[in-house]
Each structure stands twice: as C-alpha cells, then as structure tokens.
Design a protein around this motif. Structure first.
Motif, PDB file in Angstrom:
ATOM      1  N   VAL A   1       0.884  -1.162   0.000  1.00 39.38           N
ATOM      2  CA  VAL A   1       0.000   0.000   0.000  1.00 39.38           C
ATOM      3  C   VAL A   1       0.925   1.215   0.000  1.00 39.38           C
ATOM      4  CG1 VAL A   1      -1.826   1.233   1.208  1.00 39.38           C
ATOM      5  CG2 VAL A   1      -1.743  -1.265   1.326  1.00 39.38           C
ATOM      6  N   LEU A   2       0.854   1.994  -1.071  1.00 38.20           N
ATOM      7  CA  LEU A   2       1.790   3.112  -1.240  1.00 38.20           C
ATOM      8  C   LEU A   2       1.072   4.444  -1.034  1.00 38.20           C
ATOM      9  CD1 LEU A   2       3.473   1.765  -4.519  1.00 38.20           C
ATOM     10  CD2 LEU A   2       4.230   1.409  -2.161  1.00 38.20           C
ATOM     11  N   TRP A   3       1.587   5.247  -0.132  1.00 37.97           N
ATOM     12  CA  TRP A   3       0.985   6.562   0.144  1.00 37.97           C
ATOM     13  C   TRP A   3       2.001   7.657  -0.168  1.00 37.97           C
ATOM     14  CZ3 TRP A   3      -2.004   7.004   5.454  1.00 37.97           C
ATOM     15  CH2 TRP A   3      -3.134   6.171   5.424  1.00 37.97           C
ATOM     16  N   ASP A   4       1.561   8.653  -0.904  1.00 34.82           N
ATOM     17  CA  ASP A   4       2.413   9.837  -1.086  1.00 34.82           C
ATOM     18  C   ASP A   4       1.538  11.014  -1.494  1.00 34.82           C
ATOM     19  OD1 ASP A   4       5.805   9.927  -1.616  1.00 34.82           O
ATOM     20  OD2 ASP A   4       4.606  11.706  -2.063  1.00 34.82           O
ATOM     21  N   ILE A   5       2.002  12.193  -1.179  1.00 30.92           N
ATOM     22  CA  ILE A   5       1.301  13.417  -1.601  1.00 30.92           C
ATOM     23  C   ILE A   5       1.604  13.669  -3.085  1.00 30.92           C
ATOM     24  CG2 ILE A   5       3.194  14.994  -0.961  1.00 30.92           C
ATOM     25  CD1 ILE A   5       1.048  16.898   0.143  1.00 30.92           C
ATOM     26  N   ASN A   6       2.753  13.140  -3.547  1.00 31.75           N
ATOM     27  CA  ASN A   6       3.185  13.296  -4.940  1.00 31.75           C
ATOM     28  C   ASN A   6       2.644  12.114  -5.749  1.00 31.75           C
ATOM     29  OD1 ASN A   6       4.572  13.211  -7.357  1.00 31.75           O
ATOM     30  ND2 ASN A   6       6.609  13.375  -6.433  1.00 31.75           N
ATOM     31  N   GLU A   7       1.505  12.382  -6.430  1.00 26.06           N
ATOM     32  CA  GLU A   7       0.790  11.308  -7.126  1.00 26.06           C
ATOM     33  C   GLU A   7       1.641  10.712  -8.257  1.00 26.06           C
ATOM     34  OE1 GLU A   7      -3.002  12.707  -8.343  1.00 26.06           O
ATOM     35  OE2 GLU A   7      -3.939  10.758  -8.044  1.00 26.06           O
ATOM     36  N   GLU A   8       2.319  11.598  -8.972  1.00 29.85           N
ATOM     37  CA  GLU A   8       3.102  11.161 -10.132  1.00 29.85           C
ATOM     38  C   GLU A   8       4.226  10.200  -9.698  1.00 29.85           C
ATOM     39  OE1 GLU A   8       4.227  14.630 -12.468  1.00 29.85           O
ATOM     40  OE2 GLU A   8       5.782  13.362 -13.402  1.00 29.85           O
ATOM     41  N   GLY A   9       4.991  10.624  -8.682  1.00 31.86           N
ATOM     42  CA  GLY A   9       6.091   9.793  -8.183  1.00 31.86           C
ATOM     43  C   GLY A   9       5.563   8.476  -7.641  1.00 31.86           C
ATOM     44  N   ASN A  10       4.417   8.540  -6.981  1.00 32.93           N
ATOM     45  CA  ASN A  10       3.855   7.335  -6.371  1.00 32.93           C
ATOM     46  C   ASN A  10       3.383   6.346  -7.437  1.00 32.93           C
ATOM     47  OD1 ASN A  10       3.497   6.117  -3.891  1.00 32.93           O
ATOM     48  ND2 ASN A  10       1.332   6.681  -3.760  1.00 32.93           N
ATOM     49  N   MET A  11       2.800   6.865  -8.516  1.00 31.94           N
ATOM     50  CA  MET A  11       2.342   5.986  -9.597  1.00 31.94           C
ATOM     51  C   MET A  11       3.539   5.303 -10.262  1.00 31.94           C
ATOM     52  SD  MET A  11      -0.755   5.971  -9.217  1.00 31.94           S
ATOM     53  CE  MET A  11      -1.071   4.742 -10.448  1.00 31.94           C
ATOM     54  N   GLU A  12       4.650   6.026 -10.324  1.00 36.05           N
ATOM     55  CA  GLU A  12       5.870   5.441 -10.902  1.00 36.05           C
ATOM     56  C   GLU A  12       6.364   4.295 -10.000  1.00 36.05           C
ATOM     57  OE1 GLU A  12       7.224   5.481 -13.631  1.00 36.05           O
ATOM     58  OE2 GLU A  12       9.344   4.961 -13.365  1.00 36.05           O
ATOM     59  N   THR A  13       6.345   4.528  -8.687  1.00 39.28           N
ATOM     60  CA  THR A  13       6.744   3.451  -7.755  1.00 39.28           C
ATOM     61  C   THR A  13       5.811   2.254  -7.931  1.00 39.28           C
ATOM     62  OG1 THR A  13       7.464   5.130  -6.177  1.00 39.28           O
ATOM     63  CG2 THR A  13       7.206   2.902  -5.320  1.00 39.28           C
ATOM     64  N   CYS A  14       4.518   2.539  -8.062  1.00 41.69           N
ATOM     65  CA  CYS A  14       3.511   1.488  -8.223  1.00 41.69           C
ATOM     66  C   CYS A  14       3.832   0.652  -9.476  1.00 41.69           C
ATOM     67  CB  CYS A  14       2.139   2.158  -8.335  1.00 41.69           C
ATOM     68  SG  CYS A  14       0.783   1.010  -8.496  1.00 41.69           S
ATOM     69  N   ARG A  15       4.148   1.355 -10.554  1.00 42.79           N
ATOM     70  CA  ARG A  15       4.456   0.668 -11.815  1.00 42.79           C
ATOM     71  C   ARG A  15       5.703  -0.207 -11.636  1.00 42.79           C
ATOM     72  NH1 ARG A  15       7.588   1.032 -15.991  1.00 42.79           N
ATOM     73  NH2 ARG A  15       8.811   2.775 -15.182  1.00 42.79           N
ATOM     74  N   LEU A  16       6.741   0.351 -11.014  1.00 36.57           N
ATOM     75  CA  LEU A  16       7.989  -0.391 -10.837  1.00 36.57           C
ATOM     76  C   LEU A  16       7.779  -1.613  -9.927  1.00 36.57           C
ATOM     77  CD1 LEU A  16      10.398   2.663 -10.333  1.00 36.57           C
ATOM     78  CD2 LEU A  16      10.415   1.083 -12.270  1.00 36.57           C
ATOM     79  N   ALA A  17       6.986  -1.425  -8.871  1.00 34.86           N
ATOM     80  CA  ALA A  17       6.758  -2.527  -7.920  1.00 34.86           C
ATOM     81  C   ALA A  17       5.941  -3.636  -8.572  1.00 34.86           C
ATOM     82  CB  ALA A  17       6.054  -2.004  -6.673  1.00 34.86           C
ATOM     83  N   LYS A  18       4.970  -3.248  -9.404  1.00 33.56           N
ATOM     84  CA  LYS A  18       4.163  -4.267 -10.100  1.00 33.56           C
ATOM     85  C   LYS A  18       5.045  -5.097 -11.030  1.00 33.56           C
ATOM     86  CE  LYS A  18      -0.530  -2.519  -9.893  1.00 33.56           C
ATOM     87  NZ  LYS A  18      -1.489  -1.579 -10.460  1.00 33.56           N
ATOM     88  N   GLY A  19       6.101  -4.454 -11.551  1.00 31.06           N
ATOM     89  CA  GLY A  19       7.038  -5.147 -12.442  1.00 31.06           C
ATOM     90  C   GLY A  19       7.850  -6.205 -11.711  1.00 31.06           C
ATOM     91  N   LYS A  20       7.776  -6.214 -10.382  1.00 29.40           N
ATOM     92  CA  LYS A  20       8.562  -7.189  -9.606  1.00 29.40           C
ATOM     93  C   LYS A  20       7.889  -8.558  -9.554  1.00 29.40           C
ATOM     94  CE  LYS A  20      12.143  -4.907  -8.418  1.00 29.40           C
ATOM     95  NZ  LYS A  20      13.491  -5.376  -8.686  1.00 29.40           N
ATOM     96  N   GLY A  21       6.787  -8.708 -10.317  1.00 28.72           N
ATOM     97  CA  GLY A  21       6.195 -10.039 -10.419  1.00 28.72           C
ATOM     98  C   GLY A  21       4.916 -10.214  -9.670  1.00 28.72           C
ATOM     99  N   ARG A  22       5.004 -11.009  -8.566  1.00 27.74           N
ATOM    100  CA  ARG A  22       3.765 -11.473  -7.945  1.00 27.74           C
ATOM    101  C   ARG A  22       3.132 -10.478  -6.978  1.00 27.74           C
ATOM    102  NH1 ARG A  22       6.152 -15.238  -3.540  1.00 27.74           N
ATOM    103  NH2 ARG A  22       8.232 -14.377  -3.369  1.00 27.74           N
ATOM    104  N   ALA A  23       3.735  -9.297  -6.801  1.00 31.26           N
ATOM    105  CA  ALA A  23       3.225  -8.384  -5.765  1.00 31.26           C
ATOM    106  C   ALA A  23       1.913  -7.718  -6.165  1.00 31.26           C
ATOM    107  CB  ALA A  23       4.270  -7.317  -5.486  1.00 31.26           C
ATOM    108  N   LYS A  24       0.998  -7.598  -5.167  1.00 26.43           N
ATOM    109  CA  LYS A  24      -0.213  -6.802  -5.379  1.00 26.43           C
ATOM    110  C   LYS A  24       0.114  -5.409  -4.858  1.00 26.43           C
ATOM    111  CE  LYS A  24      -3.469 -10.453  -4.328  1.00 26.43           C
ATOM    112  NZ  LYS A  24      -4.078 -10.923  -3.107  1.00 26.43           N
ATOM    113  N   VAL A  25      -0.149  -4.392  -5.662  1.00 29.29           N
ATOM    114  CA  VAL A  25       0.253  -3.035  -5.269  1.00 29.29           C
ATOM    115  C   VAL A  25      -0.935  -2.081  -5.381  1.00 29.29           C
ATOM    116  CG1 VAL A  25       1.982  -1.231  -5.600  1.00 29.29           C
ATOM    117  CG2 VAL A  25       2.502  -3.567  -6.324  1.00 29.29           C
ATOM    118  N   PHE A  26      -1.143  -1.293  -4.323  1.00 22.56           N
ATOM    119  CA  PHE A  26      -2.241  -0.322  -4.292  1.00 22.56           C
ATOM    120  C   PHE A  26      -1.649   1.051  -3.964  1.00 22.56           C
ATOM    121  CE2 PHE A  26      -3.723  -4.481  -3.162  1.00 22.56           C
ATOM    122  CZ  PHE A  26      -4.953  -4.618  -3.793  1.00 22.56           C
TER     123      PHE A  26
END
Ligand SMILES: NC(=O)c1ccc[n+]([C@@H]2O[C@H](COP(=O)([O-])OP(=O)(O)OC[C@H]3O[C@@H](n4cnc5c(N)ncnc54)[C@H](O)[C@@H]3O)[C@@H](O)[C@H]2O)c1
Length: 316
Positions: free
Chosen positions: A64-89
């Motif tokens: 579960v990723l929280w940040d005030i910076n939506e753009e940076g957070n969406m990038e983290t979300c994308r990168l984390a999803k690329g790690k395979g089996r992780a569910k990312v919100f």
C-alpha cells in the motif's frame, strides 16, 4: 526478602538478555517471512520509500503506497508491479492532514485489508537557520515528520493489537538523536518521531503485545536528493550514504525485527559520547567532524523549494 528476590530476578533476566544479544552478534537472527503481509509505506513516491517498496514487492508482500506526490507514487507502483507477484495499491494521501489520513486509512481497510507492517517514512526538510524558518514551515515539519505517525499508528494499530501481530517502523534520523544547526525544526520533529516510536514500543511491551514489533531507523545523510548540497568532512568516518545501501539495511532490520538501526555504526559511538563528555567537548568534536558546516551548502530538492516559496508567498 522481597528486595533480594526482586534483584535476583532482575540480574537473571539482565544476564539472559545480555547473552541473547551477544549471540545475535555471532549468529544473525532468522529473517521473518513477509509474503502475504500488507505493508504500507508513506512517502513511497521517491527515495527510500520507493526502494523499500521494490524490496517488499520482491518478497511477495502486498503493498500500500501513500504519497502526496501522485506522479512519483504511480511510478513506484508501476515499478513494484514489475517485480512479479506483488499486489500493489497506490493512494494519494497528504500525511500531514489528520482527516485525510483517517479517510484514506478506512479506504485501505475496505479495499486491501488490515495493514500488518506500517512504515512511517514520509519526510520533509526546511534547511534554514532557526530565525529564518517561517512558522508554517516549522508546523509542516512537525505535521509530516512527527504528527502523521500518531495518525497512521492510531489508524492501523488497533487491528494489529487484536491479532497480536504487526510491525511499526519509524524512519527518524541521526538528527533525531543529536541536535544539528540549520536543522532545528527537522531535528526537533525527528526527536518527536523517535520518542513516539520508543514510548509506544515500551507501552506495547508492558501490555504484553510482544508480537507487535518496532523498528526505529536513524540514518546520517543519504544521497536521495532530500539533503542535496550537504557535505561531510571525513567521509571515512561519516560518509554520505548510498540510498540502496540504506534501504537494504532497513529491510534487513525489519526482517530481523531489530528495534534500533543507526547508520553508520560510528554514530552509535557519537551518541554514547554525547552522554558522557562535556557539551564543550561535544562542540569541538562536531567541529572536527564538520557537522557544524554540513548544512552550509544545503540546496535540498529544487521542486520542494519552489513549492515552499509558493507556500511562503501565499502566507505573505
Ligand atoms: N535523505 C537523507 O539524508 C535522510 C537522512 C535521515 C533520515 N531521512 C528520512 O528518511 C525518510 C525518507 O527520505 P528520503 O531521503 O527518501 O527523501 P525523499 O524526499 O526522496 O522522500 C520523501 C517522500 O515523502 C513524501 N512526502 C512529503 N510530504 C508528504 C506528505 N505530506 N504526505 C505524504 N507524503 C509526503 C515526498 O513526496 C517524498 O516522496 C524521511 O523521513 C527523511 O526525513 C532522510
């Protein structure tokens, strides 16, 4: 008679825990499995938060990723999803706003479930001398770096207590253990975060909630951009830390359920010295190490500085 029994019990436990801590120096603790744990990271849109997200994603945790910076957070979300089996919100959340923290926390509970590892990592720095720091920046430091930890812990701790399972992680700083010039508001807010985490750790222990773990992290300057421009005089004693190195150390401390992590190790010694040497000796030592001038060329994040000036203008 009571005193003798009491003292014997104390000495027995003291010796036992001393030997236990020594044994961990020789045989490292077994790392816990975090697959399936729900890990919430505040300030996940860049720096340490992003790197920690990557590590936990690789280990199969739900993020579960929280940040005030939506753009940076969406990038983290994308990168984390690329790690395979992780569910990312990913959620946009201004952690300095109590109502927003409680509202987004309820959303997380409904959409993802109960958070089991809470990493309070979001942070801001002003980097000005005391009298040059506008009042609203002092408030901002406390809201983001300290008070937000109260709101997130209040939101997620009850479920941890019910399950007697969880982990609270506080990212403080060496400036949360020793005062630093030109970091008065930052340092004070990091002391507050440290105090909250340590006191809550003791409170949970007294309530016998021993399966809710605590990790308090105090690093020196890290090359994430937050302290851009800061210098160190003797890098072999107090190095500017690489962010990958710090993120791995934090991950390891969480997996081994260490209560304190201070980086670099030299800082443990400096902290101990502070308690025993005179304040004048301490000043001489900090001058020798260049701590007194480390903030002289501070630039910080350009974007954040622009935001600050906009906010400052609004307040004028
Ligand atoms: N960089 C260092 O030298 C250093 C040293 C010691 C401790 N720390 C601490 O480590 C933590 C991570 O810092 P970093 O170096 O990765 O910096 P960073 O600036 O890369 O990350 C901080 C993140 O917090 C987010 N954030 C700021 N205000 C927020 C708010 N109101 N609500 C939600 N998110 C918010 C930012 O958008 C950013 O993504 C911070 O708590 C910082 O104080 C950093």
């Amino acid at each position: 008679m009571d005193v003798i029994i009491d003292t014997s019990k104390f000495l027995g436990k003291f010796l036992y825990y001393f030997l236990e801590s020594l044994s961990y120096k020789i045989i490292p603790k077994r790392k816990k499995n975090v697959a399936g744990e729900i890990v919430l990271i505040t300030g996940s849109g860049s720096g340490l938060g992003r790197l920690l997200a990557m590590h936990f994603a690789s280990l199969g945790a739900t993020l579960v990723l929280w940040d005030i910076n939506e753009e940076g957070n969406m990038e983290t979300c994308r990168l984390a999803k690329g790690k395979g089996r992780a569910k990312v919100f990913a959620y946009k959340c201004d952690c300095s706003n109590r109502e927003e923290v409680y509202r987004v926390a309820d959303q997380v509970k409904n959409e993802v479930g109960d958070v089991t590892i809470l990493i309070n990592n979001a942070g801001v720095v002003t980097g000005k001398s005391f009298l040059d720091t506008p009042d609203h920046m002092v408030e901002r430091s406390f809201f983001v770096n300290a008070l937000s930890h109260f709101w997130t812990c209040k939101a997620f701790l009850p479920a941890m207590i019910k399950a007697n399972h969880g982990h609270l992680v506080c990212i403080s700083s060496i400036a949360g253990m020793v005062g630093v010039n030109s970091l008065v508001d930052y340092s004070a807010s990091k002391f507050a975060a440290f105090g909250l985490a340590e006191s809550l750790f003791l409170e949970l222990g007294i309530q016998n909630k021993t399966e809710i773990k605590t990790t308090i992290v105090c690093p020196y300057f890290i090359k994430t951009g937050m302290f851009e421009g800061c210098t160190t005089k003797y890098p072999f004693i107090l190095p500017l830390l690489e962010q990958d190195y710090v993120a791995k150390k934090i991950l390891n401390a969480i997996l081994e359920e260490q209560v304190y992590l201070i980086i670099p190790k030299f800082a443990y010694f400096a902290f101990l010295l502070k308690q025993i040497i005179s304040p004048k000796m301490m000043i001489v030592l900090s001058e020798y190490l260049g701590v007194d001038t480390c903030m002289s060329s501070f630039k910080g994040r350009e974007k954040e500085n622009e935001l600050e000036t906009e906010t400052e203008r609004e307040h004028q």
